[in-house]
Write a protein that holds these residues in place. Structure first.
Motif, PDB file in Angstrom:
ATOM      1  N   LYS A 149      11.352   5.580   3.402  1.00 37.21           N
ATOM      2  CA  LYS A 149      10.315   4.771   4.068  1.00 37.21           C
ATOM      3  C   LYS A 149      10.530   3.270   3.898  1.00 37.21           C
ATOM      4  CE  LYS A 149       8.523   8.662   5.142  1.00 37.21           C
ATOM      5  NZ  LYS A 149       8.775   9.196   6.500  1.00 37.21           N
ATOM      6  N   PHE A 150      11.202   2.876   2.801  1.00 35.96           N
ATOM      7  CA  PHE A 150      11.442   1.456   2.538  1.00 35.96           C
ATOM      8  C   PHE A 150      12.923   1.240   2.239  1.00 35.96           C
ATOM      9  CE2 PHE A 150       7.118   2.406   1.065  1.00 35.96           C
ATOM     10  CZ  PHE A 150       6.387   1.604   1.936  1.00 35.96           C
ATOM     11  N   PRO A 151      13.762   1.159   3.244  1.00 31.61           N
ATOM     12  CA  PRO A 151      15.200   0.959   3.024  1.00 31.61           C
ATOM     13  C   PRO A 151      15.480  -0.332   2.253  1.00 31.61           C
ATOM     14  CG  PRO A 151      14.741   1.552   5.308  1.00 31.61           C
ATOM     15  CD  PRO A 151      13.424   1.263   4.666  1.00 31.61           C
ATOM     16  N   ASN A 152      16.552  -0.318   1.479  1.00 29.64           N
ATOM     17  CA  ASN A 152      16.982  -1.487   0.705  1.00 29.64           C
ATOM     18  C   ASN A 152      15.933  -1.956  -0.304  1.00 29.64           C
ATOM     19  OD1 ASN A 152      19.395  -1.618   2.275  1.00 29.64           O
ATOM     20  ND2 ASN A 152      18.241  -2.683   3.879  1.00 29.64           N
ATOM     21  N   ILE A 153      15.166  -1.007  -0.833  1.00 29.24           N
ATOM     22  CA  ILE A 153      14.148  -1.344  -1.818  1.00 29.24           C
ATOM     23  C   ILE A 153      14.827  -1.835  -3.091  1.00 29.24           C
ATOM     24  CG2 ILE A 153      13.930   0.863  -3.050  1.00 29.24           C
ATOM     25  CD1 ILE A 153      10.988  -1.126  -1.610  1.00 29.24           C
ATOM     26  N   GLY A 154      14.163  -2.724  -3.824  1.00 37.88           N
ATOM     27  CA  GLY A 154      14.789  -3.366  -4.971  1.00 37.88           C
ATOM     28  C   GLY A 154      14.574  -2.654  -6.293  1.00 37.88           C
ATOM     29  N   VAL A 155      15.261  -3.153  -7.336  1.00 36.21           N
ATOM     30  CA  VAL A 155      15.159  -2.605  -8.686  1.00 36.21           C
ATOM     31  C   VAL A 155      13.718  -2.652  -9.183  1.00 36.21           C
ATOM     32  CG1 VAL A 155      15.810  -3.011 -11.103  1.00 36.21           C
ATOM     33  CG2 VAL A 155      17.540  -3.148  -9.311  1.00 36.21           C
ATOM     34  N   ALA A 156      12.989  -3.717  -8.831  1.00 36.40           N
ATOM     35  CA  ALA A 156      11.606  -3.863  -9.290  1.00 36.40           C
ATOM     36  C   ALA A 156      10.743  -2.685  -8.852  1.00 36.40           C
ATOM     37  CB  ALA A 156      11.021  -5.168  -8.753  1.00 36.40           C
ATOM     38  N   PHE A 194       0.837  -1.206   0.000  1.00 29.73           N
ATOM     39  CA  PHE A 194       0.000   0.000   0.000  1.00 29.73           C
ATOM     40  C   PHE A 194       0.869   1.251   0.000  1.00 29.73           C
ATOM     41  CE2 PHE A 194      -2.624   3.252   2.189  1.00 29.73           C
ATOM     42  CZ  PHE A 194      -3.663   3.304   1.268  1.00 29.73           C
ATOM     43  N   GLY A 195       1.949   1.228   0.798  1.00 33.39           N
ATOM     44  CA  GLY A 195       2.853   2.375   0.823  1.00 33.39           C
ATOM     45  C   GLY A 195       3.498   2.626  -0.532  1.00 33.39           C
ATOM     46  N   LEU A 196       3.914   1.546  -1.219  1.00 35.31           N
ATOM     47  CA  LEU A 196       4.483   1.688  -2.556  1.00 35.31           C
ATOM     48  C   LEU A 196       3.445   2.199  -3.544  1.00 35.31           C
ATOM     49  CD1 LEU A 196       6.723  -1.512  -2.877  1.00 35.31           C
ATOM     50  CD2 LEU A 196       7.482   0.862  -2.783  1.00 35.31           C
ATOM     51  N   ALA A 197       2.197   1.749  -3.390  1.00 39.62           N
ATOM     52  CA  ALA A 197       1.119   2.228  -4.262  1.00 39.62           C
ATOM     53  C   ALA A 197       0.930   3.733  -4.104  1.00 39.62           C
ATOM     54  CB  ALA A 197      -0.179   1.480  -3.957  1.00 39.62           C
ATOM     55  N   LEU A 198       1.024   4.223  -2.875  1.00 42.18           N
ATOM     56  CA  LEU A 198       0.926   5.671  -2.635  1.00 42.18           C
ATOM     57  C   LEU A 198       2.076   6.416  -3.317  1.00 42.18           C
ATOM     58  CD1 LEU A 198      -0.085   5.792   1.153  1.00 42.18           C
ATOM     59  CD2 LEU A 198      -1.544   6.246  -0.825  1.00 42.18           C
ATOM     60  N   CYS A 199       3.281   5.840  -3.246  1.00 45.90           N
ATOM     61  CA  CYS A 199       4.442   6.466  -3.894  1.00 45.90           C
ATOM     62  C   CYS A 199       4.268   6.493  -5.410  1.00 45.90           C
ATOM     63  CB  CYS A 199       5.720   5.711  -3.517  1.00 45.90           C
ATOM     64  SG  CYS A 199       6.212   5.870  -1.792  1.00 45.90           S
TER      65      CYS A 199
END
Length: 417
Positions: free
Chosen positions: A332-339, A216-221
């Protein structure tokens, strides 16, 4: 990767290669629209077909972004980074050479070339940000903002150099200009093959947070970068035409005062944030709010100077909306991936593709209406000028929605913390 002094020094040249790559990629974005009128005059290509090249560009990038979003683990990321600038060079060469040697199939050359350098642009948007984020740094926010600031400087460079070239050597020699810009990504290809490349996380996951909450947080971003891209790219694509049509400013002057100055302010603001910036959510809120106000001023104001200033100030307001959303995601999301970066790029490209087109539809629809002719006669304006004003007012919807979205995002992440 540890941010030790040795590691930072080891990858310093890699960071500069990324910076130069972002600068060079601006040619693939900003050169073709400057040549559209030349293509119409030399090859008899319609406005509809020329407009289709823009759609092909962004749709191709969007496809690459989505592919990386779901299948990033299937790719050799380092190989993609290395081949990306070479594909840009080949695309620009095809773009220039097929119409030159085979003018009867000029449009086919433009389509093939556009697809090739658009694939490279999609790679660039999906990979350069996570590549820079993966580099050891004592100030990651500064590095990300500096990377995106170079796009504005690249656009300025392309606009100024290309305008001077076409003025001095004539529009009939456009192919030599394109070949010149094709050399810059070739330099990037050499750089990427001699500098070390860091390992990058290919997954969606961050260091913490539950799966549902993270999605949900990624969807907001993604929604935030979509609205920010709409606000930025609508003005980027229409500022020159608006100044020429609605403000009656000559094209050459409009390109310099509009496109070039817009790019300068966009780049300078990103540079200043790289040096002094902090509190990215507040910056995003003020950017969305400021862009909304500027669009409303452009739509309602009849004063040429004020309208011009408002158009250009959109560059300042929207400058951090794309890179700022990436910075917020990283916080907000450390170490987030390439995807996840690819998904963000898809959101930005989707906004860049539909918002300018939507404004064009509004302009055409309003311009053809009877009430626009009546209102225009009352205000001593043409129907097309009324249509342009209506288009700008319509485009204010995106940063207005963005303002409320950022307020919600701020509350959401405070509760989540």
């Amino acid at each position: 990767m540890e941010n030790t002094i040795e590691n930072i020094k080891k990858f310093r040249k890699t960071k500069y290669a990324c910076y130069f790559s972002y600068l060079a990629m601006a040619s693939a974005f900003s050169l073709p629209p400057m040549l559209f009128i030349t293509f119409r005059e030399m090859y008899g290509i319609s406005y509809t077909l020329l407009g289709s090249l823009v759609a092909i560009n962004f749709c191709t990038q969007l496809c690459i972004d989505l592919i990386f979003s779901f299948f990033s683990k299937k790719f050799n990321i380092h190989a993609c980074v290395k081949i990306m600038p070479l594909l840009t060079t080949l695309g620009l060469l095809v773009y220039a050479l097929i119409p030159t040697f085979f003018p009867n199939v000029a449009y086919l050359g433009f389509v093939i070339g556009t697809i090739m350098f658009s694939v490279a642009s999609g790679f660039s948007e999906a990979l350069l940000s996570p590549l820079v984020a993966a580099l050891p740094s004592d100030n990651p926010e500064r590095d990300m903002s500096a990377l995106h600031s170079l796009y504005g400087y690249g656009v300025l460079m392309v606009v100024v150099v290309s305008t001077l070239f076409l003025k001095l050597f004539g529009t009939e020699n456009w192919m030599y200009l394109t070949i010149f810009w094709a050399l810059l990504p070739l330099i990037c290809f050499v750089l990427y093959n001699i500098v070390p490349l860091p390992e990058m996380n290919l997954s969606h996951s961050g260091a913490s947070s539950s799966k549902g909450s993270q999605k949900f947080g990624l969807a907001l971003c993604v929604m935030c970068i979509f609205l920010g891209s709409c606000a930025e790219n609508t003005m980027t694509n229409w500022i020159s035409g608006y100044m020429e049509t609605a403000l009656n400013i000559p094209k050459t002057v409009g390109d310099i005062l509009g496109m070039a100055l817009f790019a300068v302010l966009l780049a300078l603001t990103r540079t200043l944030y790289a040096k002094y910036g902090k509190n990215i959510i507040k910056v995003l809120f003020l950017g969305m709010l400021g862009a909304a106000i500027c669009y409303l001023v452009v739509g309602f104001c009849s004063n040429i100077v004020i309208s011009l200033i408002a158009c250009v100030f959109v560059g300042i307001c929207t400058s951090m909306l794309w890179p700022g959303t990436l910075i917020m995601m990283e916080e907000k999301f450390p170490n987030i991936g390439v995807a996840a970066y690819a998904l963000m790029a898809a959101g930005g490209d989707f906004g860049a593709s539909i918002a300018p087109q939507a404004m064009g539809i509004v302009v055409d629809t309003v311009s053809a209406s009877s009430w626009a002719a009546e209102l225009g006669s009352q205000l001593s304006m043409t129907s097309e000028q009324i249509g342009m004003k209506a288009g700008m007012l319509f485009s204010a919807i995106f940063p207005i929605l963005g303002t409320f979205l950022v307020l919600y995002i701020s509350k959401y992440f405070k509760k989540r913390a």
